[in-house]
Design an enzyme around this catalytic site. Structure first.
Site, short mmCIF file in Angstrom:
data_model
loop_
_atom_site.label_atom_id
_atom_site.label_comp_id
_atom_site.label_asym_id
_atom_site.label_seq_id
_atom_site.Cartn_x
_atom_site.Cartn_y
_atom_site.Cartn_z
N PRO A 89 -76.15 -43.20 -12.61
CA PRO A 89 -77.02 -43.14 -13.78
C PRO A 89 -78.21 -42.23 -13.53
O PRO A 89 -78.85 -42.30 -12.49
CB PRO A 89 -77.47 -44.59 -13.97
CG PRO A 89 -77.32 -45.22 -12.63
CD PRO A 89 -76.17 -44.53 -11.98
N CYS A 90 -78.52 -41.37 -14.50
CA CYS A 90 -79.60 -40.39 -14.35
C CYS A 90 -80.11 -40.00 -15.74
O CYS A 90 -79.50 -40.33 -16.75
CB CYS A 90 -79.13 -39.13 -13.65
SG CYS A 90 -78.29 -39.39 -12.06
N THR A 91 -81.22 -39.27 -15.78
CA THR A 91 -81.73 -38.66 -17.00
C THR A 91 -82.19 -37.25 -16.67
O THR A 91 -82.87 -37.05 -15.67
CB THR A 91 -82.90 -39.46 -17.60
OG1 THR A 91 -82.54 -40.84 -17.72
CG2 THR A 91 -83.27 -38.92 -18.98
N GLU A 149 -75.60 -35.18 -13.62
CA GLU A 149 -75.80 -36.23 -14.62
C GLU A 149 -74.43 -36.82 -14.93
O GLU A 149 -73.56 -36.13 -15.48
CB GLU A 149 -76.41 -35.62 -15.89
CG GLU A 149 -76.68 -36.61 -16.99
CD GLU A 149 -77.99 -37.33 -16.78
OE1 GLU A 149 -78.04 -38.52 -17.15
OE2 GLU A 149 -78.93 -36.75 -16.24
#
Length: 500
Positions: free
Chosen positions: A2-4, A95
């Site tokens: 999980p990333c942004t 991502e």
């Protein structure tokens, strides 16, 4: 993972820099310490083997020096995450994205399979390597490219040849442009150039909402893709448009209930912050809501975007909305309803800034924040160096205040439980340290002599990085002391009367 991610075109940034930033977040229940390292050409392997997928491949001989943010412990491989190379190209990977059954059935992911049975038996099945993944991409691509576009093409070629075992989005950046690549199934991909006047917010969801196949198969000005993407779309009826305009988000992505809690709210809250006049974001007549499937992939900001804006947005926990876990405005039904951007499992934030007004040797700043972004500070480091400060380079599994990663993890764990008492302490720390970082960068920018040779330049810039790291160590110790006092005073097993 999980990333942004945030991508900011040069005409949307405050100083004409291209800006690319990403939070790397670990999976649920896991925390991955990270290191800030430099890889010299002589240390780059010529034969690469992936730990997770067991894939082996030869690498070119023309490696550049590059920075990266690998995992501090090697049991799952390198996970280089992001970095700059000698050509002043920045890459961040990756991502993790979502897809749908139609795509994954048409072009299955290339997963690793262990050997089955005993060799020589009739039913024996040999080990089958998987494709490339987040563990590998920075190491396989960044040392060998001289522009953002070249990064797309090299990674695209690797994907077509070896495949991938996961869906990912990857950003490439040089002084002029930013490209965003999304993998499609096991072997296909699409990429779009970020408009110079726009920014992009990418949560863990396939994001492109428009793709020009004519350009991708023609002049390739703003769009690139795998050679047989059109065949994949046609053969498996993936285009869901009624007007003939391809929307990759519909064709290749997902719109699940989980997306509406985990992914789209993150894009909504940051577009709401950066482009408040672009739409009505709140209330019963809102144009876009946290669960909207049609949020624009790119928007123009209401004002030019700064480095500090990126730190704030990638630390966001829905403040100013009823969904803030720390807030006092929402009820129990709304507080914590959506997955925040700044969370306990942030491993680090990496921001690439390429400043077009500086000499090439000092153009690139690699901004880093380690641990939970709500409680940490972001530091600027020159990327054109041969060594990095021990405070960020020597992290391992051992919890210690001698590591910028671990001290921030300790601060966050203490401050989270005492947010109202500690939030002002954290804000002062962030303001003080980020101000000091700018002060040091400005001083070293002004002292740089363009006539210096490479060795002298890199040593000079490494000295600046050491000074910034020393300031961070001092300020972090001070904050830890204050947060520890606040947390100690708030312990349940407490008594106000002193011994007499």
């Amino acid at each position: 993972m999980p990333c942004t991610t945030i991508l900011v075109g040069k005409l949307a940034s405050y100083d004409g820099s291209t800006l690319v930033a990403r939070n790397e977040d670990s999976g649920a229940g896991a925390y991955n310490p990270k290191n800030f390292r430099v890889v010299q050409p002589e240390d780059q392997p010529r034969r690469y083997q992936s730990v997770l997928s067991k894939l082996e491949l030869d690498l070119p001989d023309n490696s550049q020096r590059y920075t990266l943010m690998p995992n501090a412990t090697p049991e799952e491989g390198i996970w280089g995450a992001c970095g700059f190379n000698d050509s002043n190209v920045f890459m961040t990977a990756t991502e993790t994205l979502t897809s749908n059954e139609r795509v994954l059935g048409a072009d299955p992911l290339v997963t690793y399979h262990k050997a089955q049975g005993q060799e020589g038996d009739p039913d024996y099945q040999a080990e089958r390597p998987g494709g490339i993944g987040e563990e590998d991409m920075v190491s396989l691509v960044l040392p060998y490219i001289s522009s953002a576009r070249e990064g797309v093409l090299r990674l695209g070629s690797l994907l077509e040849t070896y495949g991938t075992y996961e869906m990912n989005g990857i950003a490439f950046q040089d002084v002029e442009e930013i490209w965003w690549l999304e993998t499609i199934g096991g072997h296909h991909w699409i990429a779009r150039r970020v408009p110079d006047e726009s920014y992009v917010i990418m949560p863990n969801q396939l994001g492109l909402d428009y793709f020009d196949l004519d350009d991708a198969y023609g002049d390739q000005v703003d769009y690139l893709c795998s050679e047989d993407l059109q065949d994949l779309i046609d053969d498996y009826h993936l285009d869901l448009s009624v007007d003939g305009i391809l929307n990759p988000r519909d064709a290749f992505g997902s719109h699940s209930d989980a997306d509406h809690v985990y992914n789209t709210p993150r894009a909504w809250v940051l577009q709401r912050y950066l482009s408040p006049s672009a739409a009505l974001w709140d209330g019963p007549d809102a144009d876009y809501r946290p669960e909207s499937d049609d949020l624009p992939w790119c928007l123009e900001p209401d004002r030019l975007i700064t480095v500090e804006d990126i730190k704030y947005t990638l630390s966001h926990h829905f403040q100013g909305t009823p969904y803030d876990p720390y807030g006092k405005h929402g009820g129990e039904a709304t507080k914590g309803k959506y997955r925040p951007i700044g969370i306990n499992r942030n491993n680090f934030l990496g921001l690439g800034q390429i400043r077009p007004y500086q000499p090439e040797a000092i153009q690139c700043l690699e901004w880093l924040a380690l641990g939970s972004n709500i409680f940490n500070s972001m530091l600027p480091f020159y990327a054109n160096v041969d060594r990095t400060p021990d405070y960020l380079a020597q992290t391992d599994h051992l919890v210690t205040t001698e590591s910028f990663y671990w001290v921030n993890r300790l601060i966050a764990a203490l401050a989270d439980a005492h947010y109202s008492e500690c939030s002002n302490l954290v804000e002062r720390y962030q303001l003080k340290l980020q101000t000091k970082g700018w002060e040091i960068i400005h001083r070293y920018d002004q002292g740089y002599d363009p006539t210096w040779d490479t060795k002298t330049t890199r040593e000079y810039l490494a000295k600046a990085n050491e000074e910034i790291a020393a300031e961070a160590k001092k300020a972090s110790y001070d904050l830890l002391d204050k947060v520890l006092l606040a947390a100690s005073d708030g312990m349940k097993c407490a008594y106000k009367r002193s011994d007499a």
